[in-house]
Each structure stands twice: as C-alpha cells, then as structure tokens.
Design a protein around this motif. Structure first.
Motif, PDB file in Angstrom:
ATOM      1  N   CYS A  29       9.773 -33.087  16.397  1.00  0.00           N
ATOM      2  CA  CYS A  29      10.244 -33.619  15.191  1.00  0.00           C
ATOM      3  C   CYS A  29       9.713 -32.927  14.108  1.00  0.00           C
ATOM      4  O   CYS A  29       8.709 -32.539  13.694  1.00  0.00           O
ATOM      5  CB  CYS A  29       9.727 -35.266  15.046  1.00  0.00           C
ATOM      6  N   CYS A  33       5.546 -38.193   9.727  1.00  0.00           N
ATOM      7  CA  CYS A  33       4.889 -39.343   9.600  1.00  0.00           C
ATOM      8  C   CYS A  33       3.589 -39.918   9.734  1.00  0.00           C
ATOM      9  O   CYS A  33       3.306 -39.826  10.917  1.00  0.00           O
ATOM     10  CB  CYS A  33       6.034 -40.788   9.748  1.00  0.00           C
ATOM     11  N   CYS A  36       3.484 -42.408  12.981  1.00  0.00           N
ATOM     12  CA  CYS A  36       4.226 -42.308  14.007  1.00  0.00           C
ATOM     13  C   CYS A  36       3.680 -42.903  15.412  1.00  0.00           C
ATOM     14  O   CYS A  36       2.591 -42.699  15.558  1.00  0.00           O
ATOM     15  CB  CYS A  36       4.479 -40.731  14.056  1.00  0.00           C
ATOM     16  N   ARG A 371       1.154 -36.352  11.098  1.00  0.00           N
ATOM     17  CA  ARG A 371       1.523 -36.126  12.424  1.00  0.00           C
ATOM     18  C   ARG A 371       1.775 -34.786  12.644  1.00  0.00           C
ATOM     19  O   ARG A 371       2.840 -34.196  12.288  1.00  0.00           O
ATOM     20  CB  ARG A 371       2.832 -37.043  12.936  1.00  0.00           C
TER      21      ARG A 371
HETATM   22  S1  SF4 Z   1       7.893 -41.603  12.888  1.00  0.00           S
HETATM   23 FE1  SF4 Z   1       7.311 -39.748  14.075  1.00  0.00          FE
HETATM   24  S2  SF4 Z   1       9.136 -39.341  15.197  1.00  0.00           S
HETATM   25 FE2  SF4 Z   1       9.859 -40.732  13.536  1.00  0.00          FE
HETATM   26  S3  SF4 Z   1      10.631 -39.317  11.980  1.00  0.00           S
HETATM   27 FE3  SF4 Z   1       8.321 -39.811  11.670  1.00  0.00          FE
HETATM   28  S4  SF4 Z   1       7.245 -38.214  12.704  1.00  0.00           S
HETATM   29 FE4  SF4 Z   1       9.157 -38.014  13.497  1.00  0.00          FE
END
Ligand code: SF4
Ligand code: SF4
Lengths: 380, 95
Positions: A29, A33, A36, A371
């Motif tokens: 990704c 976030c 995540c 993340r």
């Molecule tokens: S929550 Fe995780 S998978 Fe979803 S957009 Fe954010 S970083 Fe990417």
C-alpha cells in the motif's frame, strides 16, 4: 480441539455457510496509516497468491455460499490482475466490493473495473481536512487523489461508501465527515472508531481520544442520522474501551465470514494470527470449504462450548459470543477469556485504567509510528 | 421521513447499481444483495422487486401484482408502498 474431525453432513448442517469473504489481495500500500489493520510484522513482498489461485478460491467461495467478496489489502489496486479477479467474481455470481484507499486507481482502471462487474466501492478518507488527511496517511496528495476517485466512481454509476476511521486527530470532525461523504455522492458512510490492534495498538497513545471527545462525536454522528435519512446510510462503529458490553467480533467466530491473507492463509478474523497455537490452513493446501468446516482455527472458538466463566453462564453469550478473542488475549493473556471490554470481565479494570489514562491532560503524545515495512528483499 | 403515502403512483422504482436480487442455491432462497447488506425476501417481495425495473410505474406494478395474485389492489398498494419506502430509506431502491 476437534481438529481432525472429518467433514460430515452433520457438521456442514450445524455450521452455517459463510456469507462474506474478505480477500486481502496484497499487503502492499502506498499509504502508511498509523491504525492499519495489517499485521505489524509482515513480509509484504513476494509469496502473494497468483491470479489463478485467487480465481479458484472465489469459485470455491461461490460454491459454499459466499455472497459478498470484499477485495481489500493493503491497497488492492496494487495488484495488476484486479480487473481479472473482479471479472471472475462476476462470472461466478459473487458480489464484489472494492475496499480501497483510492491511491493507485486511475479513471481508466475504474472504468475497467465497472465494466468487469464491480458492484460497490468503499473509499477510505483519513480526514475531511486535506492537510490533516495527508498527514494521517503519511502521503502527500492522497486526499486530492481520493476526491478524483470519488468522482470516477460516481461517473461509472457505482454506489460509493466513504469509510472514515476516527481517532484523536480527526474526532472533532466526525460529524463533518458524514456531510463530506454526502458531498462526495456516497450512499453510505462508515464512521468507525479505531479498534486497537495491529498498528493501532502500536499507536494507541497517539490515537486514543478522550472520553469527552468520544461522547461528543458519537452524539454528533447519531444526530445526523435523522438529518440525512433516506440520503445516506450511516454505519457507526462506536468505540471499545468505553462500552459496557463487547461487540460480537466478526458476527461470531467462524459463523459468517472468512479472511484470506495475501499468501493464502485463511483466518476467522484478521487478527487471529496473533493468537499463539491457532492452526490456520492455507488455500494452497485445502479447499475453502474444507477450511471453513474443518480447520482447527475456525473450530477453536465456534459456538459457545469453549467458553470459561463469566461467559459460559451469561445470557448474552449468543449475542456477543464473548467479544473479541484477540483483545482477550492481548489484555488478559488468554484468548478464551471474556473480552475485557465487558464490564463483567474480571480483567475489566485494565481497560478502565487504559481509558482513564486518556483524560485530555496528558502532554506526552508521541508522533505516529507509520505503517512501514522493512524491505529486506527487493521487489520481485 | 418515511411517510409511505407520499410515494406516487407514477414513480418508476428501480434497483440502483450495486443492489440486485439473487437466487442463492446454497440456502435455496431469494436474497437482495446490497453494499454490506443481505436482505431476506419472501415470495411477494421477490415479485415486487422483479418488477422494479425503472420502466414500470408503481401503479402498473400494483395492478400487475393484484392481477397475478388475484388480490385486492388497495392492500397490494399498501404493501408495495411500505416495502419500497423502507428500502428507499436504506438506499436500496431508487424512487
Ligand atoms: S489502512 Fe493500511 S492498507 Fe489501508 S490505506 Fe492505510 S496503510 Fe493502506
Ligand atoms: S460475560 Fe461474556 S458473554 Fe457475557 S456480556 Fe460479557 S463478554 Fe459477553
């Protein structure tokens, strides 16, 4: 547990067919976030199931009764075969829902997905304020791209859900996000307070709002239900840590849904890999039906027989199934215990202690641990 | 909101994209599939929904059903309005 029980008619009858399948097509990704739900320790490159295997899995899913496929990640658009996978789901009659951050989609690929039969798009937004949203996502310009994606979804005539995860940095705008979703043309909005596992647990201190902030935000969003009735459907996931009873995790363990990791491991819940000793089976070695009915991980906490007290003799055991196993493990050391979010749990004081730490007076709020994964191995 | 009486005879109800009827062979029943929702349907609901094609008006749907089930159009109209009103509130039917 009843691990090696062979598939039998009676097992198949007692255990209902799964309704939903969350397919984590990849952990890759572009965003980062801090809440995540992907595992904190993961090898994110290599080993992903190939196109043919995913197709076989969706055919098997259709056969055993799966109705909805939620194509997720990571960012599912990072898979080059996304259109092909959607087309296959359409062919076997499975409803497809794309769960996306939007980054990685183009106007062209959106059209291709719609033509392949995609039925619904769930777009995450990190905040209703662009600068804050990009800060949370750890990605400059993500917000602006998402606005385009929402437009393309509308232009393709697909229904749009906006999903917003709520935490300290955006909780003041919980109600605003509902309005914003309406402006984006969404028919449905999910306002989901952060659940503290995976990366969110790492970042709990930076993310957790105060009780006063939560109460205000929850009331604000609830009030908007009436304002927008018939215009947008509001799904509101209210926060743990302040509730009296836990949520029925996944609608009951092994009862409604299954999750498949990018490498093909099939999980009863996306955090179940954190439970030691749980034996998960892989689609590379077993059919999906075999896994649903017979794998040790799915049978470990099915029904209510495994429950110790206080759940065992509780009237709510068929309502919340004792809550979340992963949370029970994380906070009590034993996955079989009642979810400590429950006020009947003998460990509930731990939750109250944690909640009480976040009273708005704390001054040592750390920056996010975004993340990020170490990429030891080069891209394949 | 939800005053079902306001749905006029001339509206042409339609299942929006992302909402569809499916016969589920595993469970042997008709289901209405929508984003994050599965709605169980009975025989009459299925017949109503099959006619929500964006072409037929509510009046025509009611007349057709009354004819098919040899039932009182007044009662059918009330049932159809109630059901469509409820589904429209959940954004599963466009009116
Ligand atoms: S929550 Fe995780 S998978 Fe979803 S957009 Fe954010 S970083 Fe990417
Ligand atoms: S004791 Fe167990 S079953 Fe009862 S409400 Fe609490 S978590 Fe749910």
């Amino acid at each position: 547990m009843n691990a090696l029980q062979s598939p039998s008619e009676s097992t198949a009858k007692r255990i209902p067919a799964p309704v939903g399948l969350l397919a984590e097509l990849t952990y890759r990704c572009p965003l980062a976030c801090p809440y995540c739900s992907n595992p904190v320790e993961a090898e994110i490159r290599g080993g992903e199931l190939d196109t043919e295997t995913w197709k076989r899995v969706f055919s098997e899913a259709a056969e055993i009764g799966v109705l909805h496929a939620h194509l997720s990640g990571g960012e599912p658009a990072a898979r080059r075969d996304l259109v092909e996978i959607v087309a296959h789901c359409t062919k076997v009659g499975v409803y497809t829902n794309l769960i996306t951050s939007g980054v990685g989609l183009t106007e062209e690929s959106m059209k291709q997905l719609a033509d392949a039969g995609l039925e619904h798009v769930q777009l995450s937004i990190q905040d209703a304020n662009a600068a804050s949203a990009d800060h949370i996502a750890g990605y400059e310009g993500a917000f602006a791209r998402k606005m385009n994606v929402a437009k393309w979804v509308r232009e393709c005539g697909l229904p749009l859900t906006v999903n917003a995860v709520i935490h300290r940095a955006n909780i003041e705008r919980a109600g605003r996000m509902v309005e914003f979703a309406v402006e984006l043309g969404a028919r449905r909005v999910e306002i989901a307070h952060t659940q503290y596992y995976a990366w969110a647990l790492v970042n709990r201190k930076a993310l957790m709002p105060t009780r006063a902030q939560i109460e205000k935000a929850v009331a604000e969003v609830e009030a908007l239900r009436e304002v927008y009735a018939g215009k947008i459907v509001i799904d509101h996931v209210i926060p743990d840590y302040y509730a009296t009873y836990p949520k029925a995790c996944m609608g009951g363990w092994g009862k409604r849904t299954l999750n498949i990791t990018p490498r093909g491991k099939v999980l009863p819940c996306h955090a179940s890999e954190t439970i030691p000793g749980l034996e998960h089976w892989n689609v590379n070695e077993h059919s999906l039906g075999d896994i649903w009915w017979n794998s040790p991980a799915f049978n470990a906490f099915r029904g209510t027989d495994w429950m110790p007290e206080p759940c065992r003799s509780c009237a709510r055991k068929e309502i919340d199934y004792g809550g979340c196993r992963c949370q029970a493990l994380a906070l009590t050391g034993d996955a079989r215990n009642a979810d400590p979010m429950c006020h009947l749990s003998p460990h509930h004081d731990k939750v109250e202690q944690i909640a009480a730490t976040f009273d708005g007076t704390e001054t040592d709020i750390p920056p996010y641990v975004y993340r990020r994964y170490k990429t030891k191995t080069p891209a394949e | 909101m939800n005053d079902t009486a306001v749905i006029a005879d001339t509206v042409k109800p339609r299942l929006p994209r992302g909402v569809r009827l499916k016969h589920d062979d595993t469970r042997n029943e008709w289901l209405l599939l929508a984003p994050e929702r599965v709605v169980k349907t009975d025989l009459i609901a299925v017949e109503i929904l099959k006619r929500c094609d964006g072409v037929a008006t509510l009046g025509e749907i009611v007349a057709g059903l009354a004819d098919q089930f040899k039932a009182d159009p007044g009662r059918i109209a009330a049932d159809v309005r109630a059901m469509l009103g409820e589904l429209a509130a959940k954004r599963m039917v466009d009116l």
